[in-house]
Design an enzyme around this catalytic site. Structure first.
Site, short mmCIF file in Angstrom:
data_model
loop_
_atom_site.label_atom_id
_atom_site.label_comp_id
_atom_site.label_asym_id
_atom_site.label_seq_id
_atom_site.Cartn_x
_atom_site.Cartn_y
_atom_site.Cartn_z
N SER A 156 -28.66 106.99 -64.90
CA SER A 156 -30.13 106.93 -64.91
C SER A 156 -30.68 106.49 -63.55
O SER A 156 -30.00 105.77 -62.80
CB SER A 156 -30.61 105.96 -65.99
OG SER A 156 -30.07 106.31 -67.24
C1 LIG Z 1 -28.31 108.73 -69.60
S1 LIG Z 1 -26.62 108.57 -69.96
C2 LIG Z 1 -26.40 106.82 -69.87
C3 LIG Z 1 -26.41 106.27 -68.49
C4 LIG Z 1 -25.56 105.03 -68.39
N1 LIG Z 1 -26.14 103.91 -69.07
C5 LIG Z 1 -25.26 104.71 -66.95
O1 LIG Z 1 -25.60 103.62 -66.46
O2 LIG Z 1 -24.65 105.55 -66.28
C6 LIG Z 1 -26.52 108.78 -71.70
C7 LIG Z 1 -25.10 108.65 -72.22
O3 LIG Z 1 -25.16 108.56 -73.63
C8 LIG Z 1 -24.01 109.18 -74.14
N2 LIG Z 1 -24.20 109.45 -75.56
C9 LIG Z 1 -24.84 110.48 -76.16
N3 LIG Z 1 -24.81 110.36 -77.49
C10 LIG Z 1 -24.14 109.21 -77.76
C11 LIG Z 1 -23.76 108.54 -78.95
N4 LIG Z 1 -24.07 109.02 -80.15
N5 LIG Z 1 -23.08 107.39 -78.84
C12 LIG Z 1 -22.73 106.88 -77.63
N6 LIG Z 1 -23.05 107.49 -76.47
C13 LIG Z 1 -23.74 108.62 -76.53
C14 LIG Z 1 -23.86 110.40 -73.27
O4 LIG Z 1 -22.55 110.94 -73.32
C15 LIG Z 1 -24.23 109.85 -71.91
O5 LIG Z 1 -23.12 109.44 -71.21
#
Ligand SMILES: C[S@@+](CC[C@H](N)C(=O)[O-])C[C@H]1O[C@@H](n2cnc3c(N)ncnc32)[C@H](O)[C@@H]1O
Length: 417
Positions: free
Chosen positions: A101
């Site tokens: 992000s």
């Molecule tokens: C915007 S990214 C998060 C950025 C992260 N916090 C960082 O600092 O890099 C969103 C993440 O949520 C994960 N994601 C999507 N659905 C999910 C779920 N049901 N449970 C856990 N993670 C999930 C995606 O694979 C992705 O890596």
């Protein structure tokens, strides 16, 4: 003395520059600024793509990988306060599934979370591990942070990166974050860093009584963030709070997939169809004049986008929207959007009817005094799982009701002041 790595030296300057920009933008909490100074963002991404995380047409150069660690030019992008670094997704469909992000957004969320030493945190969406690392610095103990990631390969990379920075005690769990992580409960804070279709019941059940949940929650085309706490008024398993800020995230997978109450229409590029015909039309002069007189901060706050979603179940990126996904497209197959003082109408279908509806809702929002986003309050009561939807017809001044996967959400507008 250790030899100085020239790449790391340049990266350090970029990182210091980022901290300074965040300070100038009004991030006043010294602890948050110290965390950004302590955690090197470039160590959390090996390569990334320059594609819009909210979905869009991906062509030629835009889809190329930028490699970190070779060319110092990449550091300009890595330390850009407004750039999300897309690390996973389908280029063909123009849909990102993971990104680091944007630092500006992360800083806002860290301030909203009000983290302090001693607090225990659960994050949903570990991605690269960057956000988790910043939180570990803020709570003063990596072992007090647990983060869940659905993509096993991303989780493994995050573990490796965190360990290399001495933050290996952060718990990186592979799994569907909808279930939270019960063995680490209770948490003082639960934060989702992914666009959610609902506040998962597990997050509330695993929260301490005085805890808070921060969730980017889908409303139409966007994921405005809601900050919630357990509330006696909403009964067992309920939470209440307020909207804090506008944002757009990648969509949550797993249990919540497809759970948005606002159907998302496929963009023509993704469906392989030619781009739709686009017409521009002037807004009625009274509406244009009143919009023109607004404080830009109100519009930027995402209030109008939220209002559209609360008034019409068709609100979304491919249909009725405050603006196209990016400034010059892409746009949906049949829809109406506001762009400055013009209406943008796409497709043959019911574009004219949608444009008339958009004008009507814009007038209603202006009549309410163009309320800032933080005047919207919201409460969630648990209910048996049914099909998500906005309850229509809606009234101009609310309350508005959204039925989500596991909750009935009520949104109201608080008095000004
Ligand atoms: C915007 S990214 C998060 C950025 C992260 N916090 C960082 O600092 O890099 C969103 C993440 O949520 C994960 N994601 C999507 N659905 C999910 C779920 N049901 N449970 C856990 N993670 C999930 C995606 O694979 C992705 O890596």
């Amino acid at each position: 003395m250790e030899p100085v790595d020239p790449y790391e030296e340049v990266a350090r300057r970029h990182q210091d520059g980022l901290v300074e920009v965040l300070r100038q933008r009004g991030v006043a909490d010294p602890a948050v600024l110290r965390a950004f100074a302590a955690v090197p963002r470039h160590r959390f991404v090996d390569r990334f793509r320059i594609i819009p995380p909210a979905g869009g047409t991906v062509t030629g150069d835009a889809a190329r990988w930028v490699v970190v660690g070779e060319d110092t030019d990449a550091l300009d992008l890595v330390y850009d306060p407004d750039r999300a670094l897309v690390t996973a997704g389908s280029v063909e469909e123009g849909v990102a599934t993971s990104s680091v992000s944007a630092p500006g957004l992360v800083a806002e969320m860290l301030v909203e979370l009000d983290l302090a030493p001693g607090r225990r945190v659960l994050e949903i969406g570990a991605g690269s591990g960057y956000h988790a690392a910043l939180m570990a610095v803020l709570v003063g103990d990596p072992a007090a942070v647990t983060t869940v990631e659905i993509d096993a390969a991303l989780a493994e990379d995050a573990r490796r990166r965190l360990a290399a920075l001495g933050l290996g005690a952060i718990g990186v769990v592979t799994g569907d974050g909808s279930a939270g992580f019960a063995s680490g409960a209770p948490y003082d804070r639960v934060v989702a860093t992914v666009g959610c279709a609902d506040v998962a019941p597990a997050w509330i059940d695993q929260l301490s009584p005085a805890g808070r949940v921060l969730v980017p929650l889908v409303h139409g085309a966007w994921h405005p963030r809601v900050l919630l706490s357990p509330s006696p008024a909403t009964g067992p398993g309920g939470v209440a709070g307020r909207f804090v800020a506008h944002s757009g995230f990648v969509t949550m997978q797993g249990d919540q997939a497809g759970g948005s109450p606002w159907p998302r229409l496929p963009l023509p590029a993704a469906a392989g169809a030619p781009p739709p015909a686009v017409r521009h039309q002037a807004l009625p002069p009274d509406v244009a004049e009143r919009l023109h007189g607004l404080d830009g901060a109100v519009e930027r706050s995402g209030s109008f986008a939220l209002y559209l979603s609360l008034r019409d179940g068709r609100a979304g990126p491919g249909c009725l929207c405050d603006r196209p996904a990016t400034d010059d497209g892409p746009v949906g197959p049949g829809g109406a959007y506001l762009r400055g003082d013009r209406l943008v109408i796409t497709g043959a279908g019911d574009g004219d009817a949608l444009a008339a509806r958009l004008v009507e809702l814009t007038r209603d929002w202006l009549d309410l005094g163009a309320p800032r986003l933080d005047r919207f309050r919201t409460a969630f009561t648990r209910r048996p799982m049914t099909a998500p939807r906005l309850v229509e017809p809606t009234t101009a001044a609310g309350p508005w009701v959204v039925e989500r996967l596991h909750h009935r959400q009520v949104v109201t507008l608080a008095d000004p002041g």
